[in-house]
Design a protein around this motif. Structure first.
Motif, PDB file in Angstrom:
ATOM      1  N   ARG A  12     -23.563  40.851   7.504  1.00 35.66           N
ATOM      2  CA  ARG A  12     -23.077  40.673   6.133  1.00 35.66           C
ATOM      3  C   ARG A  12     -24.217  40.880   5.147  1.00 35.66           C
ATOM      4  O   ARG A  12     -25.356  40.486   5.394  1.00 35.66           O
ATOM      5  CB  ARG A  12     -22.495  39.283   5.944  1.00 35.66           C
ATOM      6  CG  ARG A  12     -21.236  39.068   6.737  1.00 35.66           C
ATOM      7  CD  ARG A  12     -20.529  37.801   6.262  1.00 35.66           C
ATOM      8  NE  ARG A  12     -19.301  37.605   7.001  1.00 35.66           N
ATOM      9  CZ  ARG A  12     -18.140  38.188   6.717  1.00 35.66           C
ATOM     10  NH1 ARG A  12     -18.058  39.019   5.714  1.00 35.66           N
ATOM     11  NH2 ARG A  12     -17.075  37.957   7.439  1.00 35.66           N
ATOM     12  N   SER A  72     -22.005  39.359   0.640  1.00 36.49           N
ATOM     13  CA  SER A  72     -21.321  38.961   1.888  1.00 36.49           C
ATOM     14  C   SER A  72     -20.365  40.012   2.436  1.00 36.49           C
ATOM     15  O   SER A  72     -19.603  39.737   3.356  1.00 36.49           O
ATOM     16  CB  SER A  72     -20.583  37.635   1.724  1.00 36.49           C
ATOM     17  OG  SER A  72     -21.492  36.607   1.436  1.00 36.49           O
ATOM     18  N   SER A  73     -20.398  41.227   1.900  1.00 34.86           N
ATOM     19  CA  SER A  73     -19.594  42.318   2.465  1.00 34.86           C
ATOM     20  C   SER A  73     -20.276  42.849   3.720  1.00 34.86           C
ATOM     21  O   SER A  73     -21.439  42.554   3.994  1.00 34.86           O
ATOM     22  CB  SER A  73     -19.449  43.449   1.454  1.00 34.86           C
ATOM     23  OG  SER A  73     -18.721  43.028   0.331  1.00 34.86           O
ATOM     24  N   ARG A  74     -19.559  43.653   4.463  1.00 36.64           N
ATOM     25  CA  ARG A  74     -20.094  44.257   5.680  1.00 36.64           C
ATOM     26  C   ARG A  74     -21.198  45.244   5.324  1.00 36.64           C
ATOM     27  O   ARG A  74     -21.070  46.047   4.405  1.00 36.64           O
ATOM     28  CB  ARG A  74     -18.953  44.965   6.401  1.00 36.64           C
ATOM     29  CG  ARG A  74     -19.319  45.626   7.691  1.00 36.64           C
ATOM     30  CD  ARG A  74     -18.041  46.191   8.333  1.00 36.64           C
ATOM     31  NE  ARG A  74     -18.355  46.844   9.567  1.00 36.64           N
ATOM     32  CZ  ARG A  74     -18.261  48.157   9.783  1.00 36.64           C
ATOM     33  NH1 ARG A  74     -17.835  48.945   8.808  1.00 36.64           N
ATOM     34  NH2 ARG A  74     -18.571  48.667  10.937  1.00 36.64           N
TER      35      ARG A  74
END
Length: 82
Positions: free
Chosen positions: A6, A11-13
């Motif tokens: 993350r 906190s995105s991929r």
């Protein structure tokens, strides 16, 4: 297989884009967040930190610490314990 983590910002991929070997036990990996609004590109490290099952091959140039369990098993074997 790609190792993803993350993004520490949104906190995105994040996906690994490139990597380079710094030593036999350490790689530097360039990651890019897949959230186009964020777009964070950063460097992370992947490091071998301990041995869980010792290799059958010896390489005296590489020193990897043994896990506590492996050290205990080796000590027991040395003392003749089952």
């Amino acid at each position: 297989m790609r190792i993803t983590i993350r993004c520490p910002i949104c906190s995105s991929r994040s996906v690994a884009r490139t990597s380079r070997e710094l030593s036999p036990t350490l790689r530097e990996i360039s990651y890019r967040c897949e959230n186009d609004t964020c777009g964070h590109i950063y460097i992370a490290a992947l490091e071998v930190i301990r041995t869980v099952v010792p290799s059958a091959i010896q390489n005296h140039d590489v020193q990897i610490p043994l896990s506590r369990q492996v050290r205990r098993q080796q000590l027991d074997n040395h003392r003749g314990r089952p």
